[in-house]
Design a protein around this motif. Structure first.
Motif, short mmCIF file in Angstrom:
data_model
loop_
_atom_site.label_atom_id
_atom_site.label_comp_id
_atom_site.label_asym_id
_atom_site.label_seq_id
_atom_site.Cartn_x
_atom_site.Cartn_y
_atom_site.Cartn_z
N PHE A 2 -94.34 37.99 91.17
CA PHE A 2 -93.79 37.59 89.89
C PHE A 2 -94.74 37.95 88.76
CE2 PHE A 2 -94.51 34.18 86.82
CZ PHE A 2 -93.45 34.45 86.01
N PHE A 3 -94.12 38.37 87.66
CA PHE A 3 -94.92 38.79 86.52
C PHE A 3 -94.14 38.48 85.25
CE2 PHE A 3 -97.78 42.50 85.23
CZ PHE A 3 -97.86 42.05 83.93
N CYS A 4 -94.68 37.65 84.43
CA CYS A 4 -94.06 37.42 83.11
C CYS A 4 -95.16 37.31 82.08
CB CYS A 4 -93.20 36.16 83.10
SG CYS A 4 -92.35 35.93 81.52
N LEU A 5 -95.16 38.20 81.13
CA LEU A 5 -96.19 38.24 80.09
C LEU A 5 -95.50 38.05 78.75
CD1 LEU A 5 -99.08 38.89 79.10
CD2 LEU A 5 -98.39 41.28 79.10
N ARG A 66 -95.87 45.91 90.68
CA ARG A 66 -95.75 46.16 89.26
C ARG A 66 -94.42 45.58 88.76
NH1 ARG A 66 -100.35 46.87 86.92
NH2 ARG A 66 -100.82 45.45 88.60
N PRO A 67 -94.33 45.21 87.49
CA PRO A 67 -93.09 44.63 86.96
C PRO A 67 -91.96 45.65 86.90
CG PRO A 67 -94.66 45.02 85.20
CD PRO A 67 -95.39 45.26 86.47
N ARG A 68 -90.75 45.16 87.00
CA ARG A 68 -89.57 46.02 86.96
C ARG A 68 -89.01 46.16 85.56
NH1 ARG A 68 -90.39 49.23 90.80
NH2 ARG A 68 -90.48 48.29 92.88
N ALA A 69 -89.60 45.48 84.60
CA ALA A 69 -89.13 45.60 83.21
C ALA A 69 -90.23 45.18 82.26
CB ALA A 69 -87.88 44.75 82.98
N THR A 70 -90.27 45.85 81.12
CA THR A 70 -91.16 45.48 80.03
C THR A 70 -90.32 45.32 78.77
OG1 THR A 70 -93.17 46.51 80.91
CG2 THR A 70 -93.02 46.24 78.53
N VAL A 71 -90.47 44.18 78.12
CA VAL A 71 -89.74 43.89 76.89
C VAL A 71 -90.76 43.64 75.80
CG1 VAL A 71 -88.00 42.45 75.78
CG2 VAL A 71 -87.90 42.83 78.26
N LEU A 72 -90.73 44.45 74.76
CA LEU A 72 -91.66 44.30 73.64
C LEU A 72 -90.85 44.03 72.37
CD1 LEU A 72 -94.48 44.45 72.36
CD2 LEU A 72 -94.12 46.89 72.07
N VAL A 73 -91.06 42.87 71.76
CA VAL A 73 -90.39 42.51 70.52
C VAL A 73 -91.44 42.48 69.41
CG1 VAL A 73 -88.97 40.81 69.32
CG2 VAL A 73 -88.70 41.14 71.79
N THR A 74 -91.26 43.30 68.41
CA THR A 74 -92.16 43.35 67.26
C THR A 74 -91.54 42.60 66.09
OG1 THR A 74 -93.02 45.51 67.96
CG2 THR A 74 -93.41 44.85 65.68
N VAL A 75 -92.22 41.59 65.60
CA VAL A 75 -91.75 40.79 64.47
C VAL A 75 -92.63 41.12 63.26
CG1 VAL A 75 -91.33 38.46 63.60
CG2 VAL A 75 -90.98 38.96 66.03
N LYS A 76 -92.03 41.59 62.20
CA LYS A 76 -92.77 41.99 61.01
C LYS A 76 -92.68 40.91 59.94
CE LYS A 76 -90.69 45.87 60.15
NZ LYS A 76 -90.43 47.20 59.53
N GLU A 244 -84.49 34.16 79.48
CA GLU A 244 -83.30 34.80 80.03
C GLU A 244 -83.64 36.14 80.68
OE1 GLU A 244 -80.73 35.04 76.67
OE2 GLU A 244 -79.87 33.04 76.98
N MET A 245 -84.45 36.94 80.01
CA MET A 245 -84.84 38.23 80.59
C MET A 245 -85.68 38.03 81.85
SD MET A 245 -83.35 40.44 78.68
CE MET A 245 -84.14 42.00 79.11
N PHE A 246 -86.53 37.04 81.81
CA PHE A 246 -87.35 36.71 82.98
C PHE A 246 -86.47 36.33 84.16
CE2 PHE A 246 -88.83 32.87 85.18
CZ PHE A 246 -89.80 33.42 85.99
N VAL A 254 -91.98 41.79 82.22
CA VAL A 254 -93.00 41.57 81.19
C VAL A 254 -92.27 41.40 79.86
CG1 VAL A 254 -94.97 42.55 79.99
CG2 VAL A 254 -94.65 43.00 82.41
N VAL A 255 -92.56 40.31 79.15
CA VAL A 255 -91.97 40.08 77.83
C VAL A 255 -93.11 39.93 76.83
CG1 VAL A 255 -90.44 38.66 76.44
CG2 VAL A 255 -89.98 38.97 78.88
N GLU A 256 -93.13 40.77 75.84
CA GLU A 256 -94.20 40.78 74.84
C GLU A 256 -93.61 40.59 73.45
OE1 GLU A 256 -96.95 44.08 77.21
OE2 GLU A 256 -95.76 44.65 75.47
N VAL A 257 -94.27 39.79 72.64
CA VAL A 257 -93.88 39.60 71.24
C VAL A 257 -95.09 39.88 70.38
CG1 VAL A 257 -93.05 38.00 69.50
CG2 VAL A 257 -92.09 37.94 71.80
N VAL A 258 -94.98 40.86 69.52
CA VAL A 258 -96.05 41.23 68.61
C VAL A 258 -95.61 40.89 67.19
CG1 VAL A 258 -97.41 43.13 67.66
CG2 VAL A 258 -96.88 43.08 70.11
#
Length: 343
Positions: A2-5, A66-76, A244-246, A254-258
């Motif tokens: 399991f991998f959730c970031l 290794r994770p099967r998905a990477t989600v990167l959300v950029t908030v400006k 939900e994505m997890f 992997v879920v990332e919020v920048v």
């Protein structure tokens, strides 16, 4: 495994809220260059990068899981998000604009036959890029400003369940912010209809850029109640989206919020107001990716081998014509010789 970031940036920093044993983040205040954030995403997925990343925050983890998905959300437009979970934080050094194009290219190159899901979307700029199975999964996803507005006023939109507080349904800035949250909801909803894609062997990539909160801050001010309510709604929506994505990827995502207040870019970038009416000045106003034809490899092989066959035929025929004995091999000379003898 399991991998959730989940990364949340608080004033030029991002925090690792959860990570499994397969990827190790060390606790420390090591600054990470803004342009190397895509390399962190690539290395966490098991891909190599052109330049070695000498950042001590990311350690060598389990290379076989290794994770099967990477989600990167950029908030400006925000320097701090009040994320509910406390984790490891790292400051960002030189927050410059970045993209996950290199990660998308690596996925598409290594897993082209399995057509992984690659989705890069900036709703406020009407910018979308889909590759592989994303074309079929997210074909109903709203990507233009008009589609986003219409989607909000449908019966099953988030407006029916989301507490707006000081936000208004009649303000274009508020609707833009809410439409981006609708996109987050729709991505998870559409993917839930194709759960088998989250269980295949090819990694998927989601890169989302949200600018609605920045517009709310410009419209009402960062000390306004509207900005505070929007920030809280955004945090809750991001947390729900991450969960939900997890769950859809069975914990192997992997879920990332920048979040960045403003990017430091040395280059002059051509921009436009995100509330400006859309005008089709080119044949491809929404920067849509070229539709990939799954018969491409078949047609390519047919044409390739046909050309090789024709080239070999020309070579063989030319060789035989060059070495031909006119008196023996040519029927023209043989007929002429017989006619001479008869005469």
């Amino acid at each position: 495994s399991f991998f959730c970031l989940f990364l949340g940036v608080c004033g030029d920093e991002f925090s690792v809220l959860r990570s499994p044993q397969s990827v190790v983040f060390r606790d420390g205040s090591w600054p990470i260059p803004g342009e190397r954030i895509p390399d962190v995403a690539a290395l966490s997925m098991g891909f190599s990068v052109e330049d070695d990343l000498s950042w001590p925050g990311l350690a060598v983890g389990d290379l076989f899981h290794r994770p099967r998905a990477t989600v990167l959300v950029t908030v400006k437009g925000v320097d701090k998000l009040a994320l509910p979970v406390k984790g490891i934080s790292y400051p960002i050094e030189n927050a410059v604009p970045f993209s996950l194009d290199s990660v998308a290219n690596a996925i598409h190159t290594l897993f082209s036959e399995e057509t992984p899901v690659v989705l890069q979307l900036a709703p406020s700029e009407e910018r979308v890029y889909m590759v592989g199975k994303a074309n079929s999964v997210f074909e109903d996803l709203s990507v233009t400003l008009r589609q986003l507005r219409n989607r909000l006023f449908q019966d099953n939109s988030i407006l029916s369940s989301l507490p707006l507080n000081s936000l208004s349904r009649n303000n274009e800035v508020d609707l833009l912010f809410l439409s981006e949250l609708q996109v987050l909801h729709d991505i998870a909803s559409l993917l839930s209809r194709h759960k088998h894609l989250a269980k295949d062997h090819s990694p998927d990539l989601y890169s989302l850029e949200l600018a609605g909160l920045e517009e709310v801050g410009k419209r009402y001010g960062e000390d306004s109640q509207q900005f505070k309510d929007a920030s809280q709604i955004l945090v809750d929506s991001l947390q729900k989206f991450a969960d939900e994505m997890f769950n859809l990827y069975s914990g192997n995502a992997v879920v990332e919020v920048v979040a960045v207040k403003a990017f430091n870019s040395p280059l002059m970038r051509k921009t436009r107001s995100i509330l400006q009416s859309s005008q089709s000045e080119t044949e491809n106003p929404y920067n849509l990716a070229y539709p990939y034809n799954y018969n491409y490899s078949v047609i390519f092989n047919i044409i390739l081998w046909m050309m090789i066959g024709l080239a070999l035929a020309v070579i063989v025929i030319s060789y035989n014509l060059w070495n031909m004995d006119p008196g023996y091999d040519s029927i023209i000379y043989r007929m002429t010789n017989q006619k001479i003898r008869m005469d």
